[in-house]
Design a protein around this motif. Structure first.
Motif, PDB file in Angstrom:
ATOM      1  N   LYS A  62       0.836  -1.208   0.000  1.00 46.37           N
ATOM      2  CA  LYS A  62       0.000   0.000   0.000  1.00 46.37           C
ATOM      3  C   LYS A  62       0.871   1.258   0.000  1.00 46.37           C
ATOM      4  N   GLU A  63       1.927   1.251   0.800  1.00 48.55           N
ATOM      5  CA  GLU A  63       2.825   2.399   0.845  1.00 48.55           C
ATOM      6  C   GLU A  63       3.575   2.559  -0.477  1.00 48.55           C
ATOM      7  N   GLU A  65       2.565   1.633  -3.443  1.00 45.63           N
ATOM      8  CA  GLU A  65       1.634   2.110  -4.481  1.00 45.63           C
ATOM      9  C   GLU A  65       1.562   3.633  -4.480  1.00 45.63           C
ATOM     10  N   GLU A  66       1.510   4.205  -3.285  1.00 46.33           N
ATOM     11  CA  GLU A  66       1.444   5.668  -3.186  1.00 46.33           C
ATOM     12  C   GLU A  66       2.752   6.303  -3.671  1.00 46.33           C
ATOM     13  N   GLU A  67       3.857   5.661  -3.302  1.00 47.75           N
ATOM     14  CA  GLU A  67       5.169   6.193  -3.695  1.00 47.75           C
ATOM     15  C   GLU A  67       5.356   6.165  -5.209  1.00 47.75           C
ATOM     16  N   ASP A  69       2.874   5.611  -7.474  1.00 43.48           N
ATOM     17  CA  ASP A  69       1.635   5.951  -8.178  1.00 43.48           C
ATOM     18  C   ASP A  69       1.300   4.881  -9.215  1.00 43.48           C
ATOM     19  N   LYS A  71      -0.464   0.724  -9.508  1.00 37.35           N
ATOM     20  CA  LYS A  71      -1.206  -0.359  -8.883  1.00 37.35           C
ATOM     21  C   LYS A  71      -0.295  -1.572  -8.715  1.00 37.35           C
TER      22      LYS A  71
END
Length: 350
Positions: A62-63, A65-67, A69, A71
């Motif tokens: 999850k972390e 994915e944010e880093e 951008d 999926k």
């Protein structure tokens, strides 16, 4: 002129359709590249530590994915302790075009088969927790291992026992003979960590100048129930002669503690119990004074390193120099001791 207009309109429409189809194809290709697929094959889902690694991996994703951008899809498959099933799971990941495959081997000696499959498919592979032999790791340069130093774990576990003995010899050395009478709960015989943890825990106690006497040892296969049964047998045979229970992991230590509780042998009246892994149950037993300590096997950091390596590989980037603790193609996360002295700090950090 009328027919020419229709013809030109048809050409424009055909061109528009061509651009639309091409655009859709480009979007589909972009969507495909924007998704990283990681297949994870674990040896047994009901193993407390492996379960912790799996859940930590999902959090790390999850972390990431944010880093990035992007999926990231993680599919975790449970082999239920069957190497044949695990081989099939790897085949399934390969057939579905996963970018990276992570494997917690059922049988570490069977890793060559999986490495060969991954190499043929051109898919990087990350082994974890159960280290393949060096020859199998050398089959392909896109093979990685994430785990810990089993020798370090054994040494730290032995240090916990030695420190406790020195701090209160009259409490632990119940028969006053100057020796530590112990029983040893061992993991699977095919698991390298079990052999090494067993060897170096005892070597460290001896190195600290404490003579030992092994009363019994047995294979609990990392599980609580078999360890409970072994401990019940040892209590019947040796009773209060047992001064220490040294366990290759916390889950087996839990089984020993349950047996000791049933026989009224916990606390100062019973033997000291020590484990490895730092599971939640193990930490709770330290708080209650039913275990003197454990060696923290940091599941979260191992999971983070696996996700880091997987994402670099999936993007055709070399993880060397970019992933913490990665030395060559090996990651070994350091352990640390947990006892009553630092248990509050450890629990607050979790």
């Amino acid at each position: 002129m009328k027919s020419l207009r229709f013809t030109m309109a048809g050409v424009c429409l055909a061109g528009l359709l061509t651009l639309t189809v091409a655009g859709c194809a480009q979007n589909a290709e972009r969507d495909k590249k924007d998704t990283i697929k990681i297949g994870v094959a674990i040896y047994r889902g009901d193993d407390a530590f492996i379960s912790s690694v799996s859940s930590s991996m999902e959090e790390a994703v999850k972390e990431k994915e944010e880093e990035l951008d992007r999926k990231i899809i993680v599919n975790i498959a449970d082999a239920k302790n069957s190497q044949g099933s695990q081989n099939d799971q790897v085949d399934d990941f390969i057939s579905k075009g996963y970018d990276v495959i992570c494997v917690n081997m059922v049988d570490r000696t069977a890793a060559a088969v999986i490495v060969d499959k991954a190499k043929e498919a051109g898919i990087p592979i990350i082994f974890f927790n159960r280290e393949p032999v060096e020859e199998d790791m050398g089959i392909w340069d896109q093979t990685y291992y994430v785990g810990t130093d089993a020798k370090e774990a054994g040494e730290l576990e032995g240090q916990i026992v030695a420190d406790a003995f020195k701090a209160a010899p009259e409490q632990i050395d119940k028969n006053g003979d100057g020796k530590l009478q112990y029983v040893m709960l061992e993991g699977e015989q095919v698991h390298q960590d079990s052999l090494i943890r067993t060897e170096y825990s005892v070597k460290t106690i001896l190195k600290e100048g404490i003579p030992t006497e092994k009363l019994a040892s047995g294979t609990g296969n990392w599980m609580r129930s078999p360890a409970y049964e072994l401990m019940q047998e040892w209590i019947k045979e040796y009773g209060d002669r047992i001064e220490a229970v040294i366990s290759n992991n916390d889950e087996m230590a839990m089984g020993a503690v349950e047996a000791l509780e049933e026989n009224g042998m916990t606390g100062s009246s019973g033997p000291i119990v020590v484990g490895i892994d730092g599971t939640r149950d193990g930490l709770e037993k330290i708080v209650k004074g039913e275990m003197i300590g454990t060696v923290m096997n940091v599941a979260q950091k191992q999971a983070e390193c696996m996700v880091e390596i997987a994402c670099y590989c999936a993007q055709d980037e070399n993880p060397k120099g970019q992933v913490e603790y990665l030395n060559g193609r090996y990651v070994r996360i350091p352990h640390y001791i947990v006892t009553a002295d630092n248990i509050d700090e450890v629990i607050n950090d979790k």
